[in-house]
Scaffold this motif. Structure first.
Motif, mmCIF file in Angstrom:
data_model
loop_
_atom_site.group_PDB
_atom_site.id
_atom_site.type_symbol
_atom_site.label_atom_id
_atom_site.label_comp_id
_atom_site.label_asym_id
_atom_site.label_seq_id
_atom_site.Cartn_x
_atom_site.Cartn_y
_atom_site.Cartn_z
ATOM 1 N N ILE A 290 -1.174 -11.533 26.999
ATOM 2 C CA ILE A 290 -0.196 -11.935 25.972
ATOM 3 C C ILE A 290 -0.551 -11.267 24.639
ATOM 4 N N ASN A 291 -1.828 -11.287 24.298
ATOM 5 C CA ASN A 291 -2.291 -10.629 23.068
ATOM 6 C C ASN A 291 -1.939 -9.134 23.085
ATOM 7 N N ALA A 292 -2.137 -8.509 24.249
ATOM 8 C CA ALA A 292 -1.819 -7.079 24.389
ATOM 9 C C ALA A 292 -0.323 -6.849 24.188
ATOM 10 N N GLY A 293 0.477 -7.686 24.808
ATOM 11 C CA GLY A 293 1.927 -7.549 24.685
ATOM 12 C C GLY A 293 2.405 -7.766 23.257
ATOM 13 N N VAL A 294 1.827 -8.763 22.593
ATOM 14 C CA VAL A 294 2.225 -9.064 21.205
ATOM 15 C C VAL A 294 1.896 -7.881 20.290
#
Lengths: 430, 125
Positions: A290-294
């Motif tokens: 999720i952090n990567a996507g954000v």
């Protein structure tokens, strides 16, 4: 006297099934290749792919111009598969650092890395491991990130003036020797900045690149740098990173409960991010994705807002940001560096959309641990200094080190560390 | 990396952690055992159970061979920042953290695959 290998524990990674991550990375690599195949005619694709393999690849060579969008995507996907193969051969499971390595390699294969220039370096690191009586897995990250010096191999193969087969052998040998030298240099460089710059191998490659460039110049080869930059990128390139980012977020959300994801995402934001901080071990795989996507979405949004080009180099920057969002980068530790780069860009009258500032902003997040551990102001200063320095460093090594921002970032981190240590030690003794 | 260098790194990093709490007494003891070593570090700071658990977790991390050799070389050399026990966790076979009457005791076992340390929790692996 015993060596480390004898005394290190050899405990298998418990309850860490990396199959979903391996499948995800395979899917992305194959997806890029398919997108490449369907975006252009086979003849055009083949010609473009050959052009990419024959190009020197030194900074700044946008493969979406040199070979076309389709061929550049095929090259990137192929390099993703190659890096997964190396990870598999080294018998290492996919987690934050390997995820970062695969994404970085995919990104840089849009502007510099090819199978032809990567294989000799990886093989050289393998030999280095054998010399040190280690297994490849001990030096795996150095092998993968070490492909940053791929342009050295391509340059000798294409521009050394040697006849075809001799040029191929000379280029390959140069890559192998470079790979052999990289592990000791990378470990020494790490101690200079103590993990405050995430692209440490980029720092090591830049350092080694200074010597390599000098050798090439001694042979009277022209290593002046030039910028090949796609100013009319296709819509496919604009959509690529947002689509992958959304996919990572959705996969992350589906892997865990909302409560766990929120807690782990917030936990990641509190980590300093200094090397080696594996978010997948320190928080969770789901929250890391999720952090990567954000970060991928925010990076894309920034490029779209300022009107920057979505081409090979900028996509490379976004892919690298996404990858390292599982191994050191998050919102809290990157924004001070980003603010520093933007401020320096505007203060010195540069354009935010020009190649150097836009890449410095994306890749400058290598200094995120300074923002995360030393604080907002040091992070801001680091970003500010990075923009000024990175503008000059590429010419020092003749564009041979693709991770030029890693080289500049390592120098900035070393400077910041020296100052911080001096201040801290003097305050403590009073 | 040679054996004595690993020991020096371990002692340096774990001492850094202990000294952050400013103890008035710190004892480091090294015992050679068959196929391995037992390193004991004691201080006179009483830490709560949560802290002891946290330290033990750091010292027994998920093993990542791709990180251990490369980044483990930083252990004991950092000047800035808090101690990073995870870096030495990769270099050792097992660690135990416990409370003594006066303070905290950290037991670290370093050894080859043959090494079977005599720990409270039985075999290390």
């Amino acid at each position: 006297m015993c060596d480390t290998a004898k005394y290190q524990q050899e405990v298998p990674v418990p309850n860490k099934n990396d199959t979903p991550l391996m499948v995800l990375l395979l899917f992305i690599s194959l997806g890029l290749m398919l997108a490449g195949f369907f975006s252009t005619s086979p003849a055009h694709l083949f010609e473009g792919f050959i052009n990419i393999q024959k190009h020197h690849g030194r900074l700044l060579s946008d493969f979406t111009v040199i070979g076309g969008t389709g061929a550049a995507l095929v090259n990137a996907g192929l390099m993703g598969l190659f890096s997964l193969l190396v990870i598999k051969l080294a018998k290492v499971s996919i987690s934050g650092p390997t995820f970062a390595a695969v994404f970085t390699i995919i990104g840089f294969s849009l502007f510099g890395k090819t199978i032809l220039n990567a294989v000799p370096i990886v093989f050289g690191v393998f030999i280095s491991a054998k010399i040190a009586r280690k297994e490849l897995k001990s030096y795996l990250l150095i092998a993968l990130f070490g492909t940053a010096l791929g342009p050295l191999v391509s340059f000798i193969m294409a521009h050394s003036g040697l006849p075809g087969p001799f040029a191929l052998v000379a280029g390959s040998l140069a890559g192998i020797v470079t790979g052999i030298l990289l592990p000791p240099i990378a470990m020494a460089m790490l101690r200079l900045h103590e993990g405050f710059s995430l692209y440490n191998v980029g720092f090591a490659c830049g350092f080694l690149g200074l010597f390599l460039a000098s050798i090439l110049v001694a042979f009277q080869l022209d290593i002046s740098t030039a910028i090949i930059w796609n100013t009319v990128p296709s819509p496919l390139l604009m959509l690529l990173v947002p689509v992958i980012s959304l996919m990572l977020i959705l996969i992350g959300i589906s892997m865990d409960t909302i409560k766990n994801n929120v807690n782990n995402f917030l936990k990641i934001q509190k980590l300093p991010g200094r090397l080696p901080t594996n978010f997948m071990d320190n928080a969770s795989t789901a929250a890391s994705l999720i952090n990567a996507g954000v970060l991928g979405l925010l990076g894309s949004l920034y490029l779209w807002l300022i009107g920057a080009d979505f081409n090979g180099p900028t996509l490379g920057g976004l892919f690298t940001v996404i990858g390292f969002a599982t191994f050191g980068k998050h919102l809290r530790n990157t924004w001070p560096v980003v603010a520093g780069v933007i401020t320096a860009t505007l203060l010195f009258g540069k354009s935010l959309t020009a190649p150097v500032p836009v890449l410095a902003l994306l890749f400058g997040t290598t200094l995120a641990p300074i923002g995360g551990e030393m604080g907002i102001i040091p992070g801001f200063i680091a970003g500010f200094l990075h923009l000024l320095l990175v503008d000059r460093t590429a010419s020092w090594h003749g564009g041979l080190d693709l991770y030029n921002n890693g080289f500049s970032g390592g120098l900035v981190a070393t400077l910041m560390l020296a100052l911080s240590e001096w201040i801290k030690s003097n305050r403590e003794t009073k | 990396m040679k054996h004595k260098e690993i020991i020096t790194q371990l002692m340096s990093e774990v001492s850094k952690y202990m000294l952050e709490s400013e103890p008035s007494r710190l004892v480091i003891s090294l015992h050679q055992e068959t196929d391995g070593l037992h390193l004991v570090v004691l201080d006179n700071i009483l830490r709560d159970a949560e802290e002891l658990q946290r330290v033990e977790k750091y010292l027994n991390p998920v093993y990542r061979p791709e990180l251990a050799e490369y980044y483990g070389s930083m252990a004991g050399t950092d000047v800035l920042g808090t101690s990073r026990l995870g870096l030495i966790g990769w270099q050792i076979k097992h660690a135990e953290v416990s409370r003594t009457e006066e303070g905290t005791k950290i037991d670290m076992f370093i050894g080859s695959e043959k090494f079977e340390p005599n720990t409270k929790k039985g075999r290390a692996d």
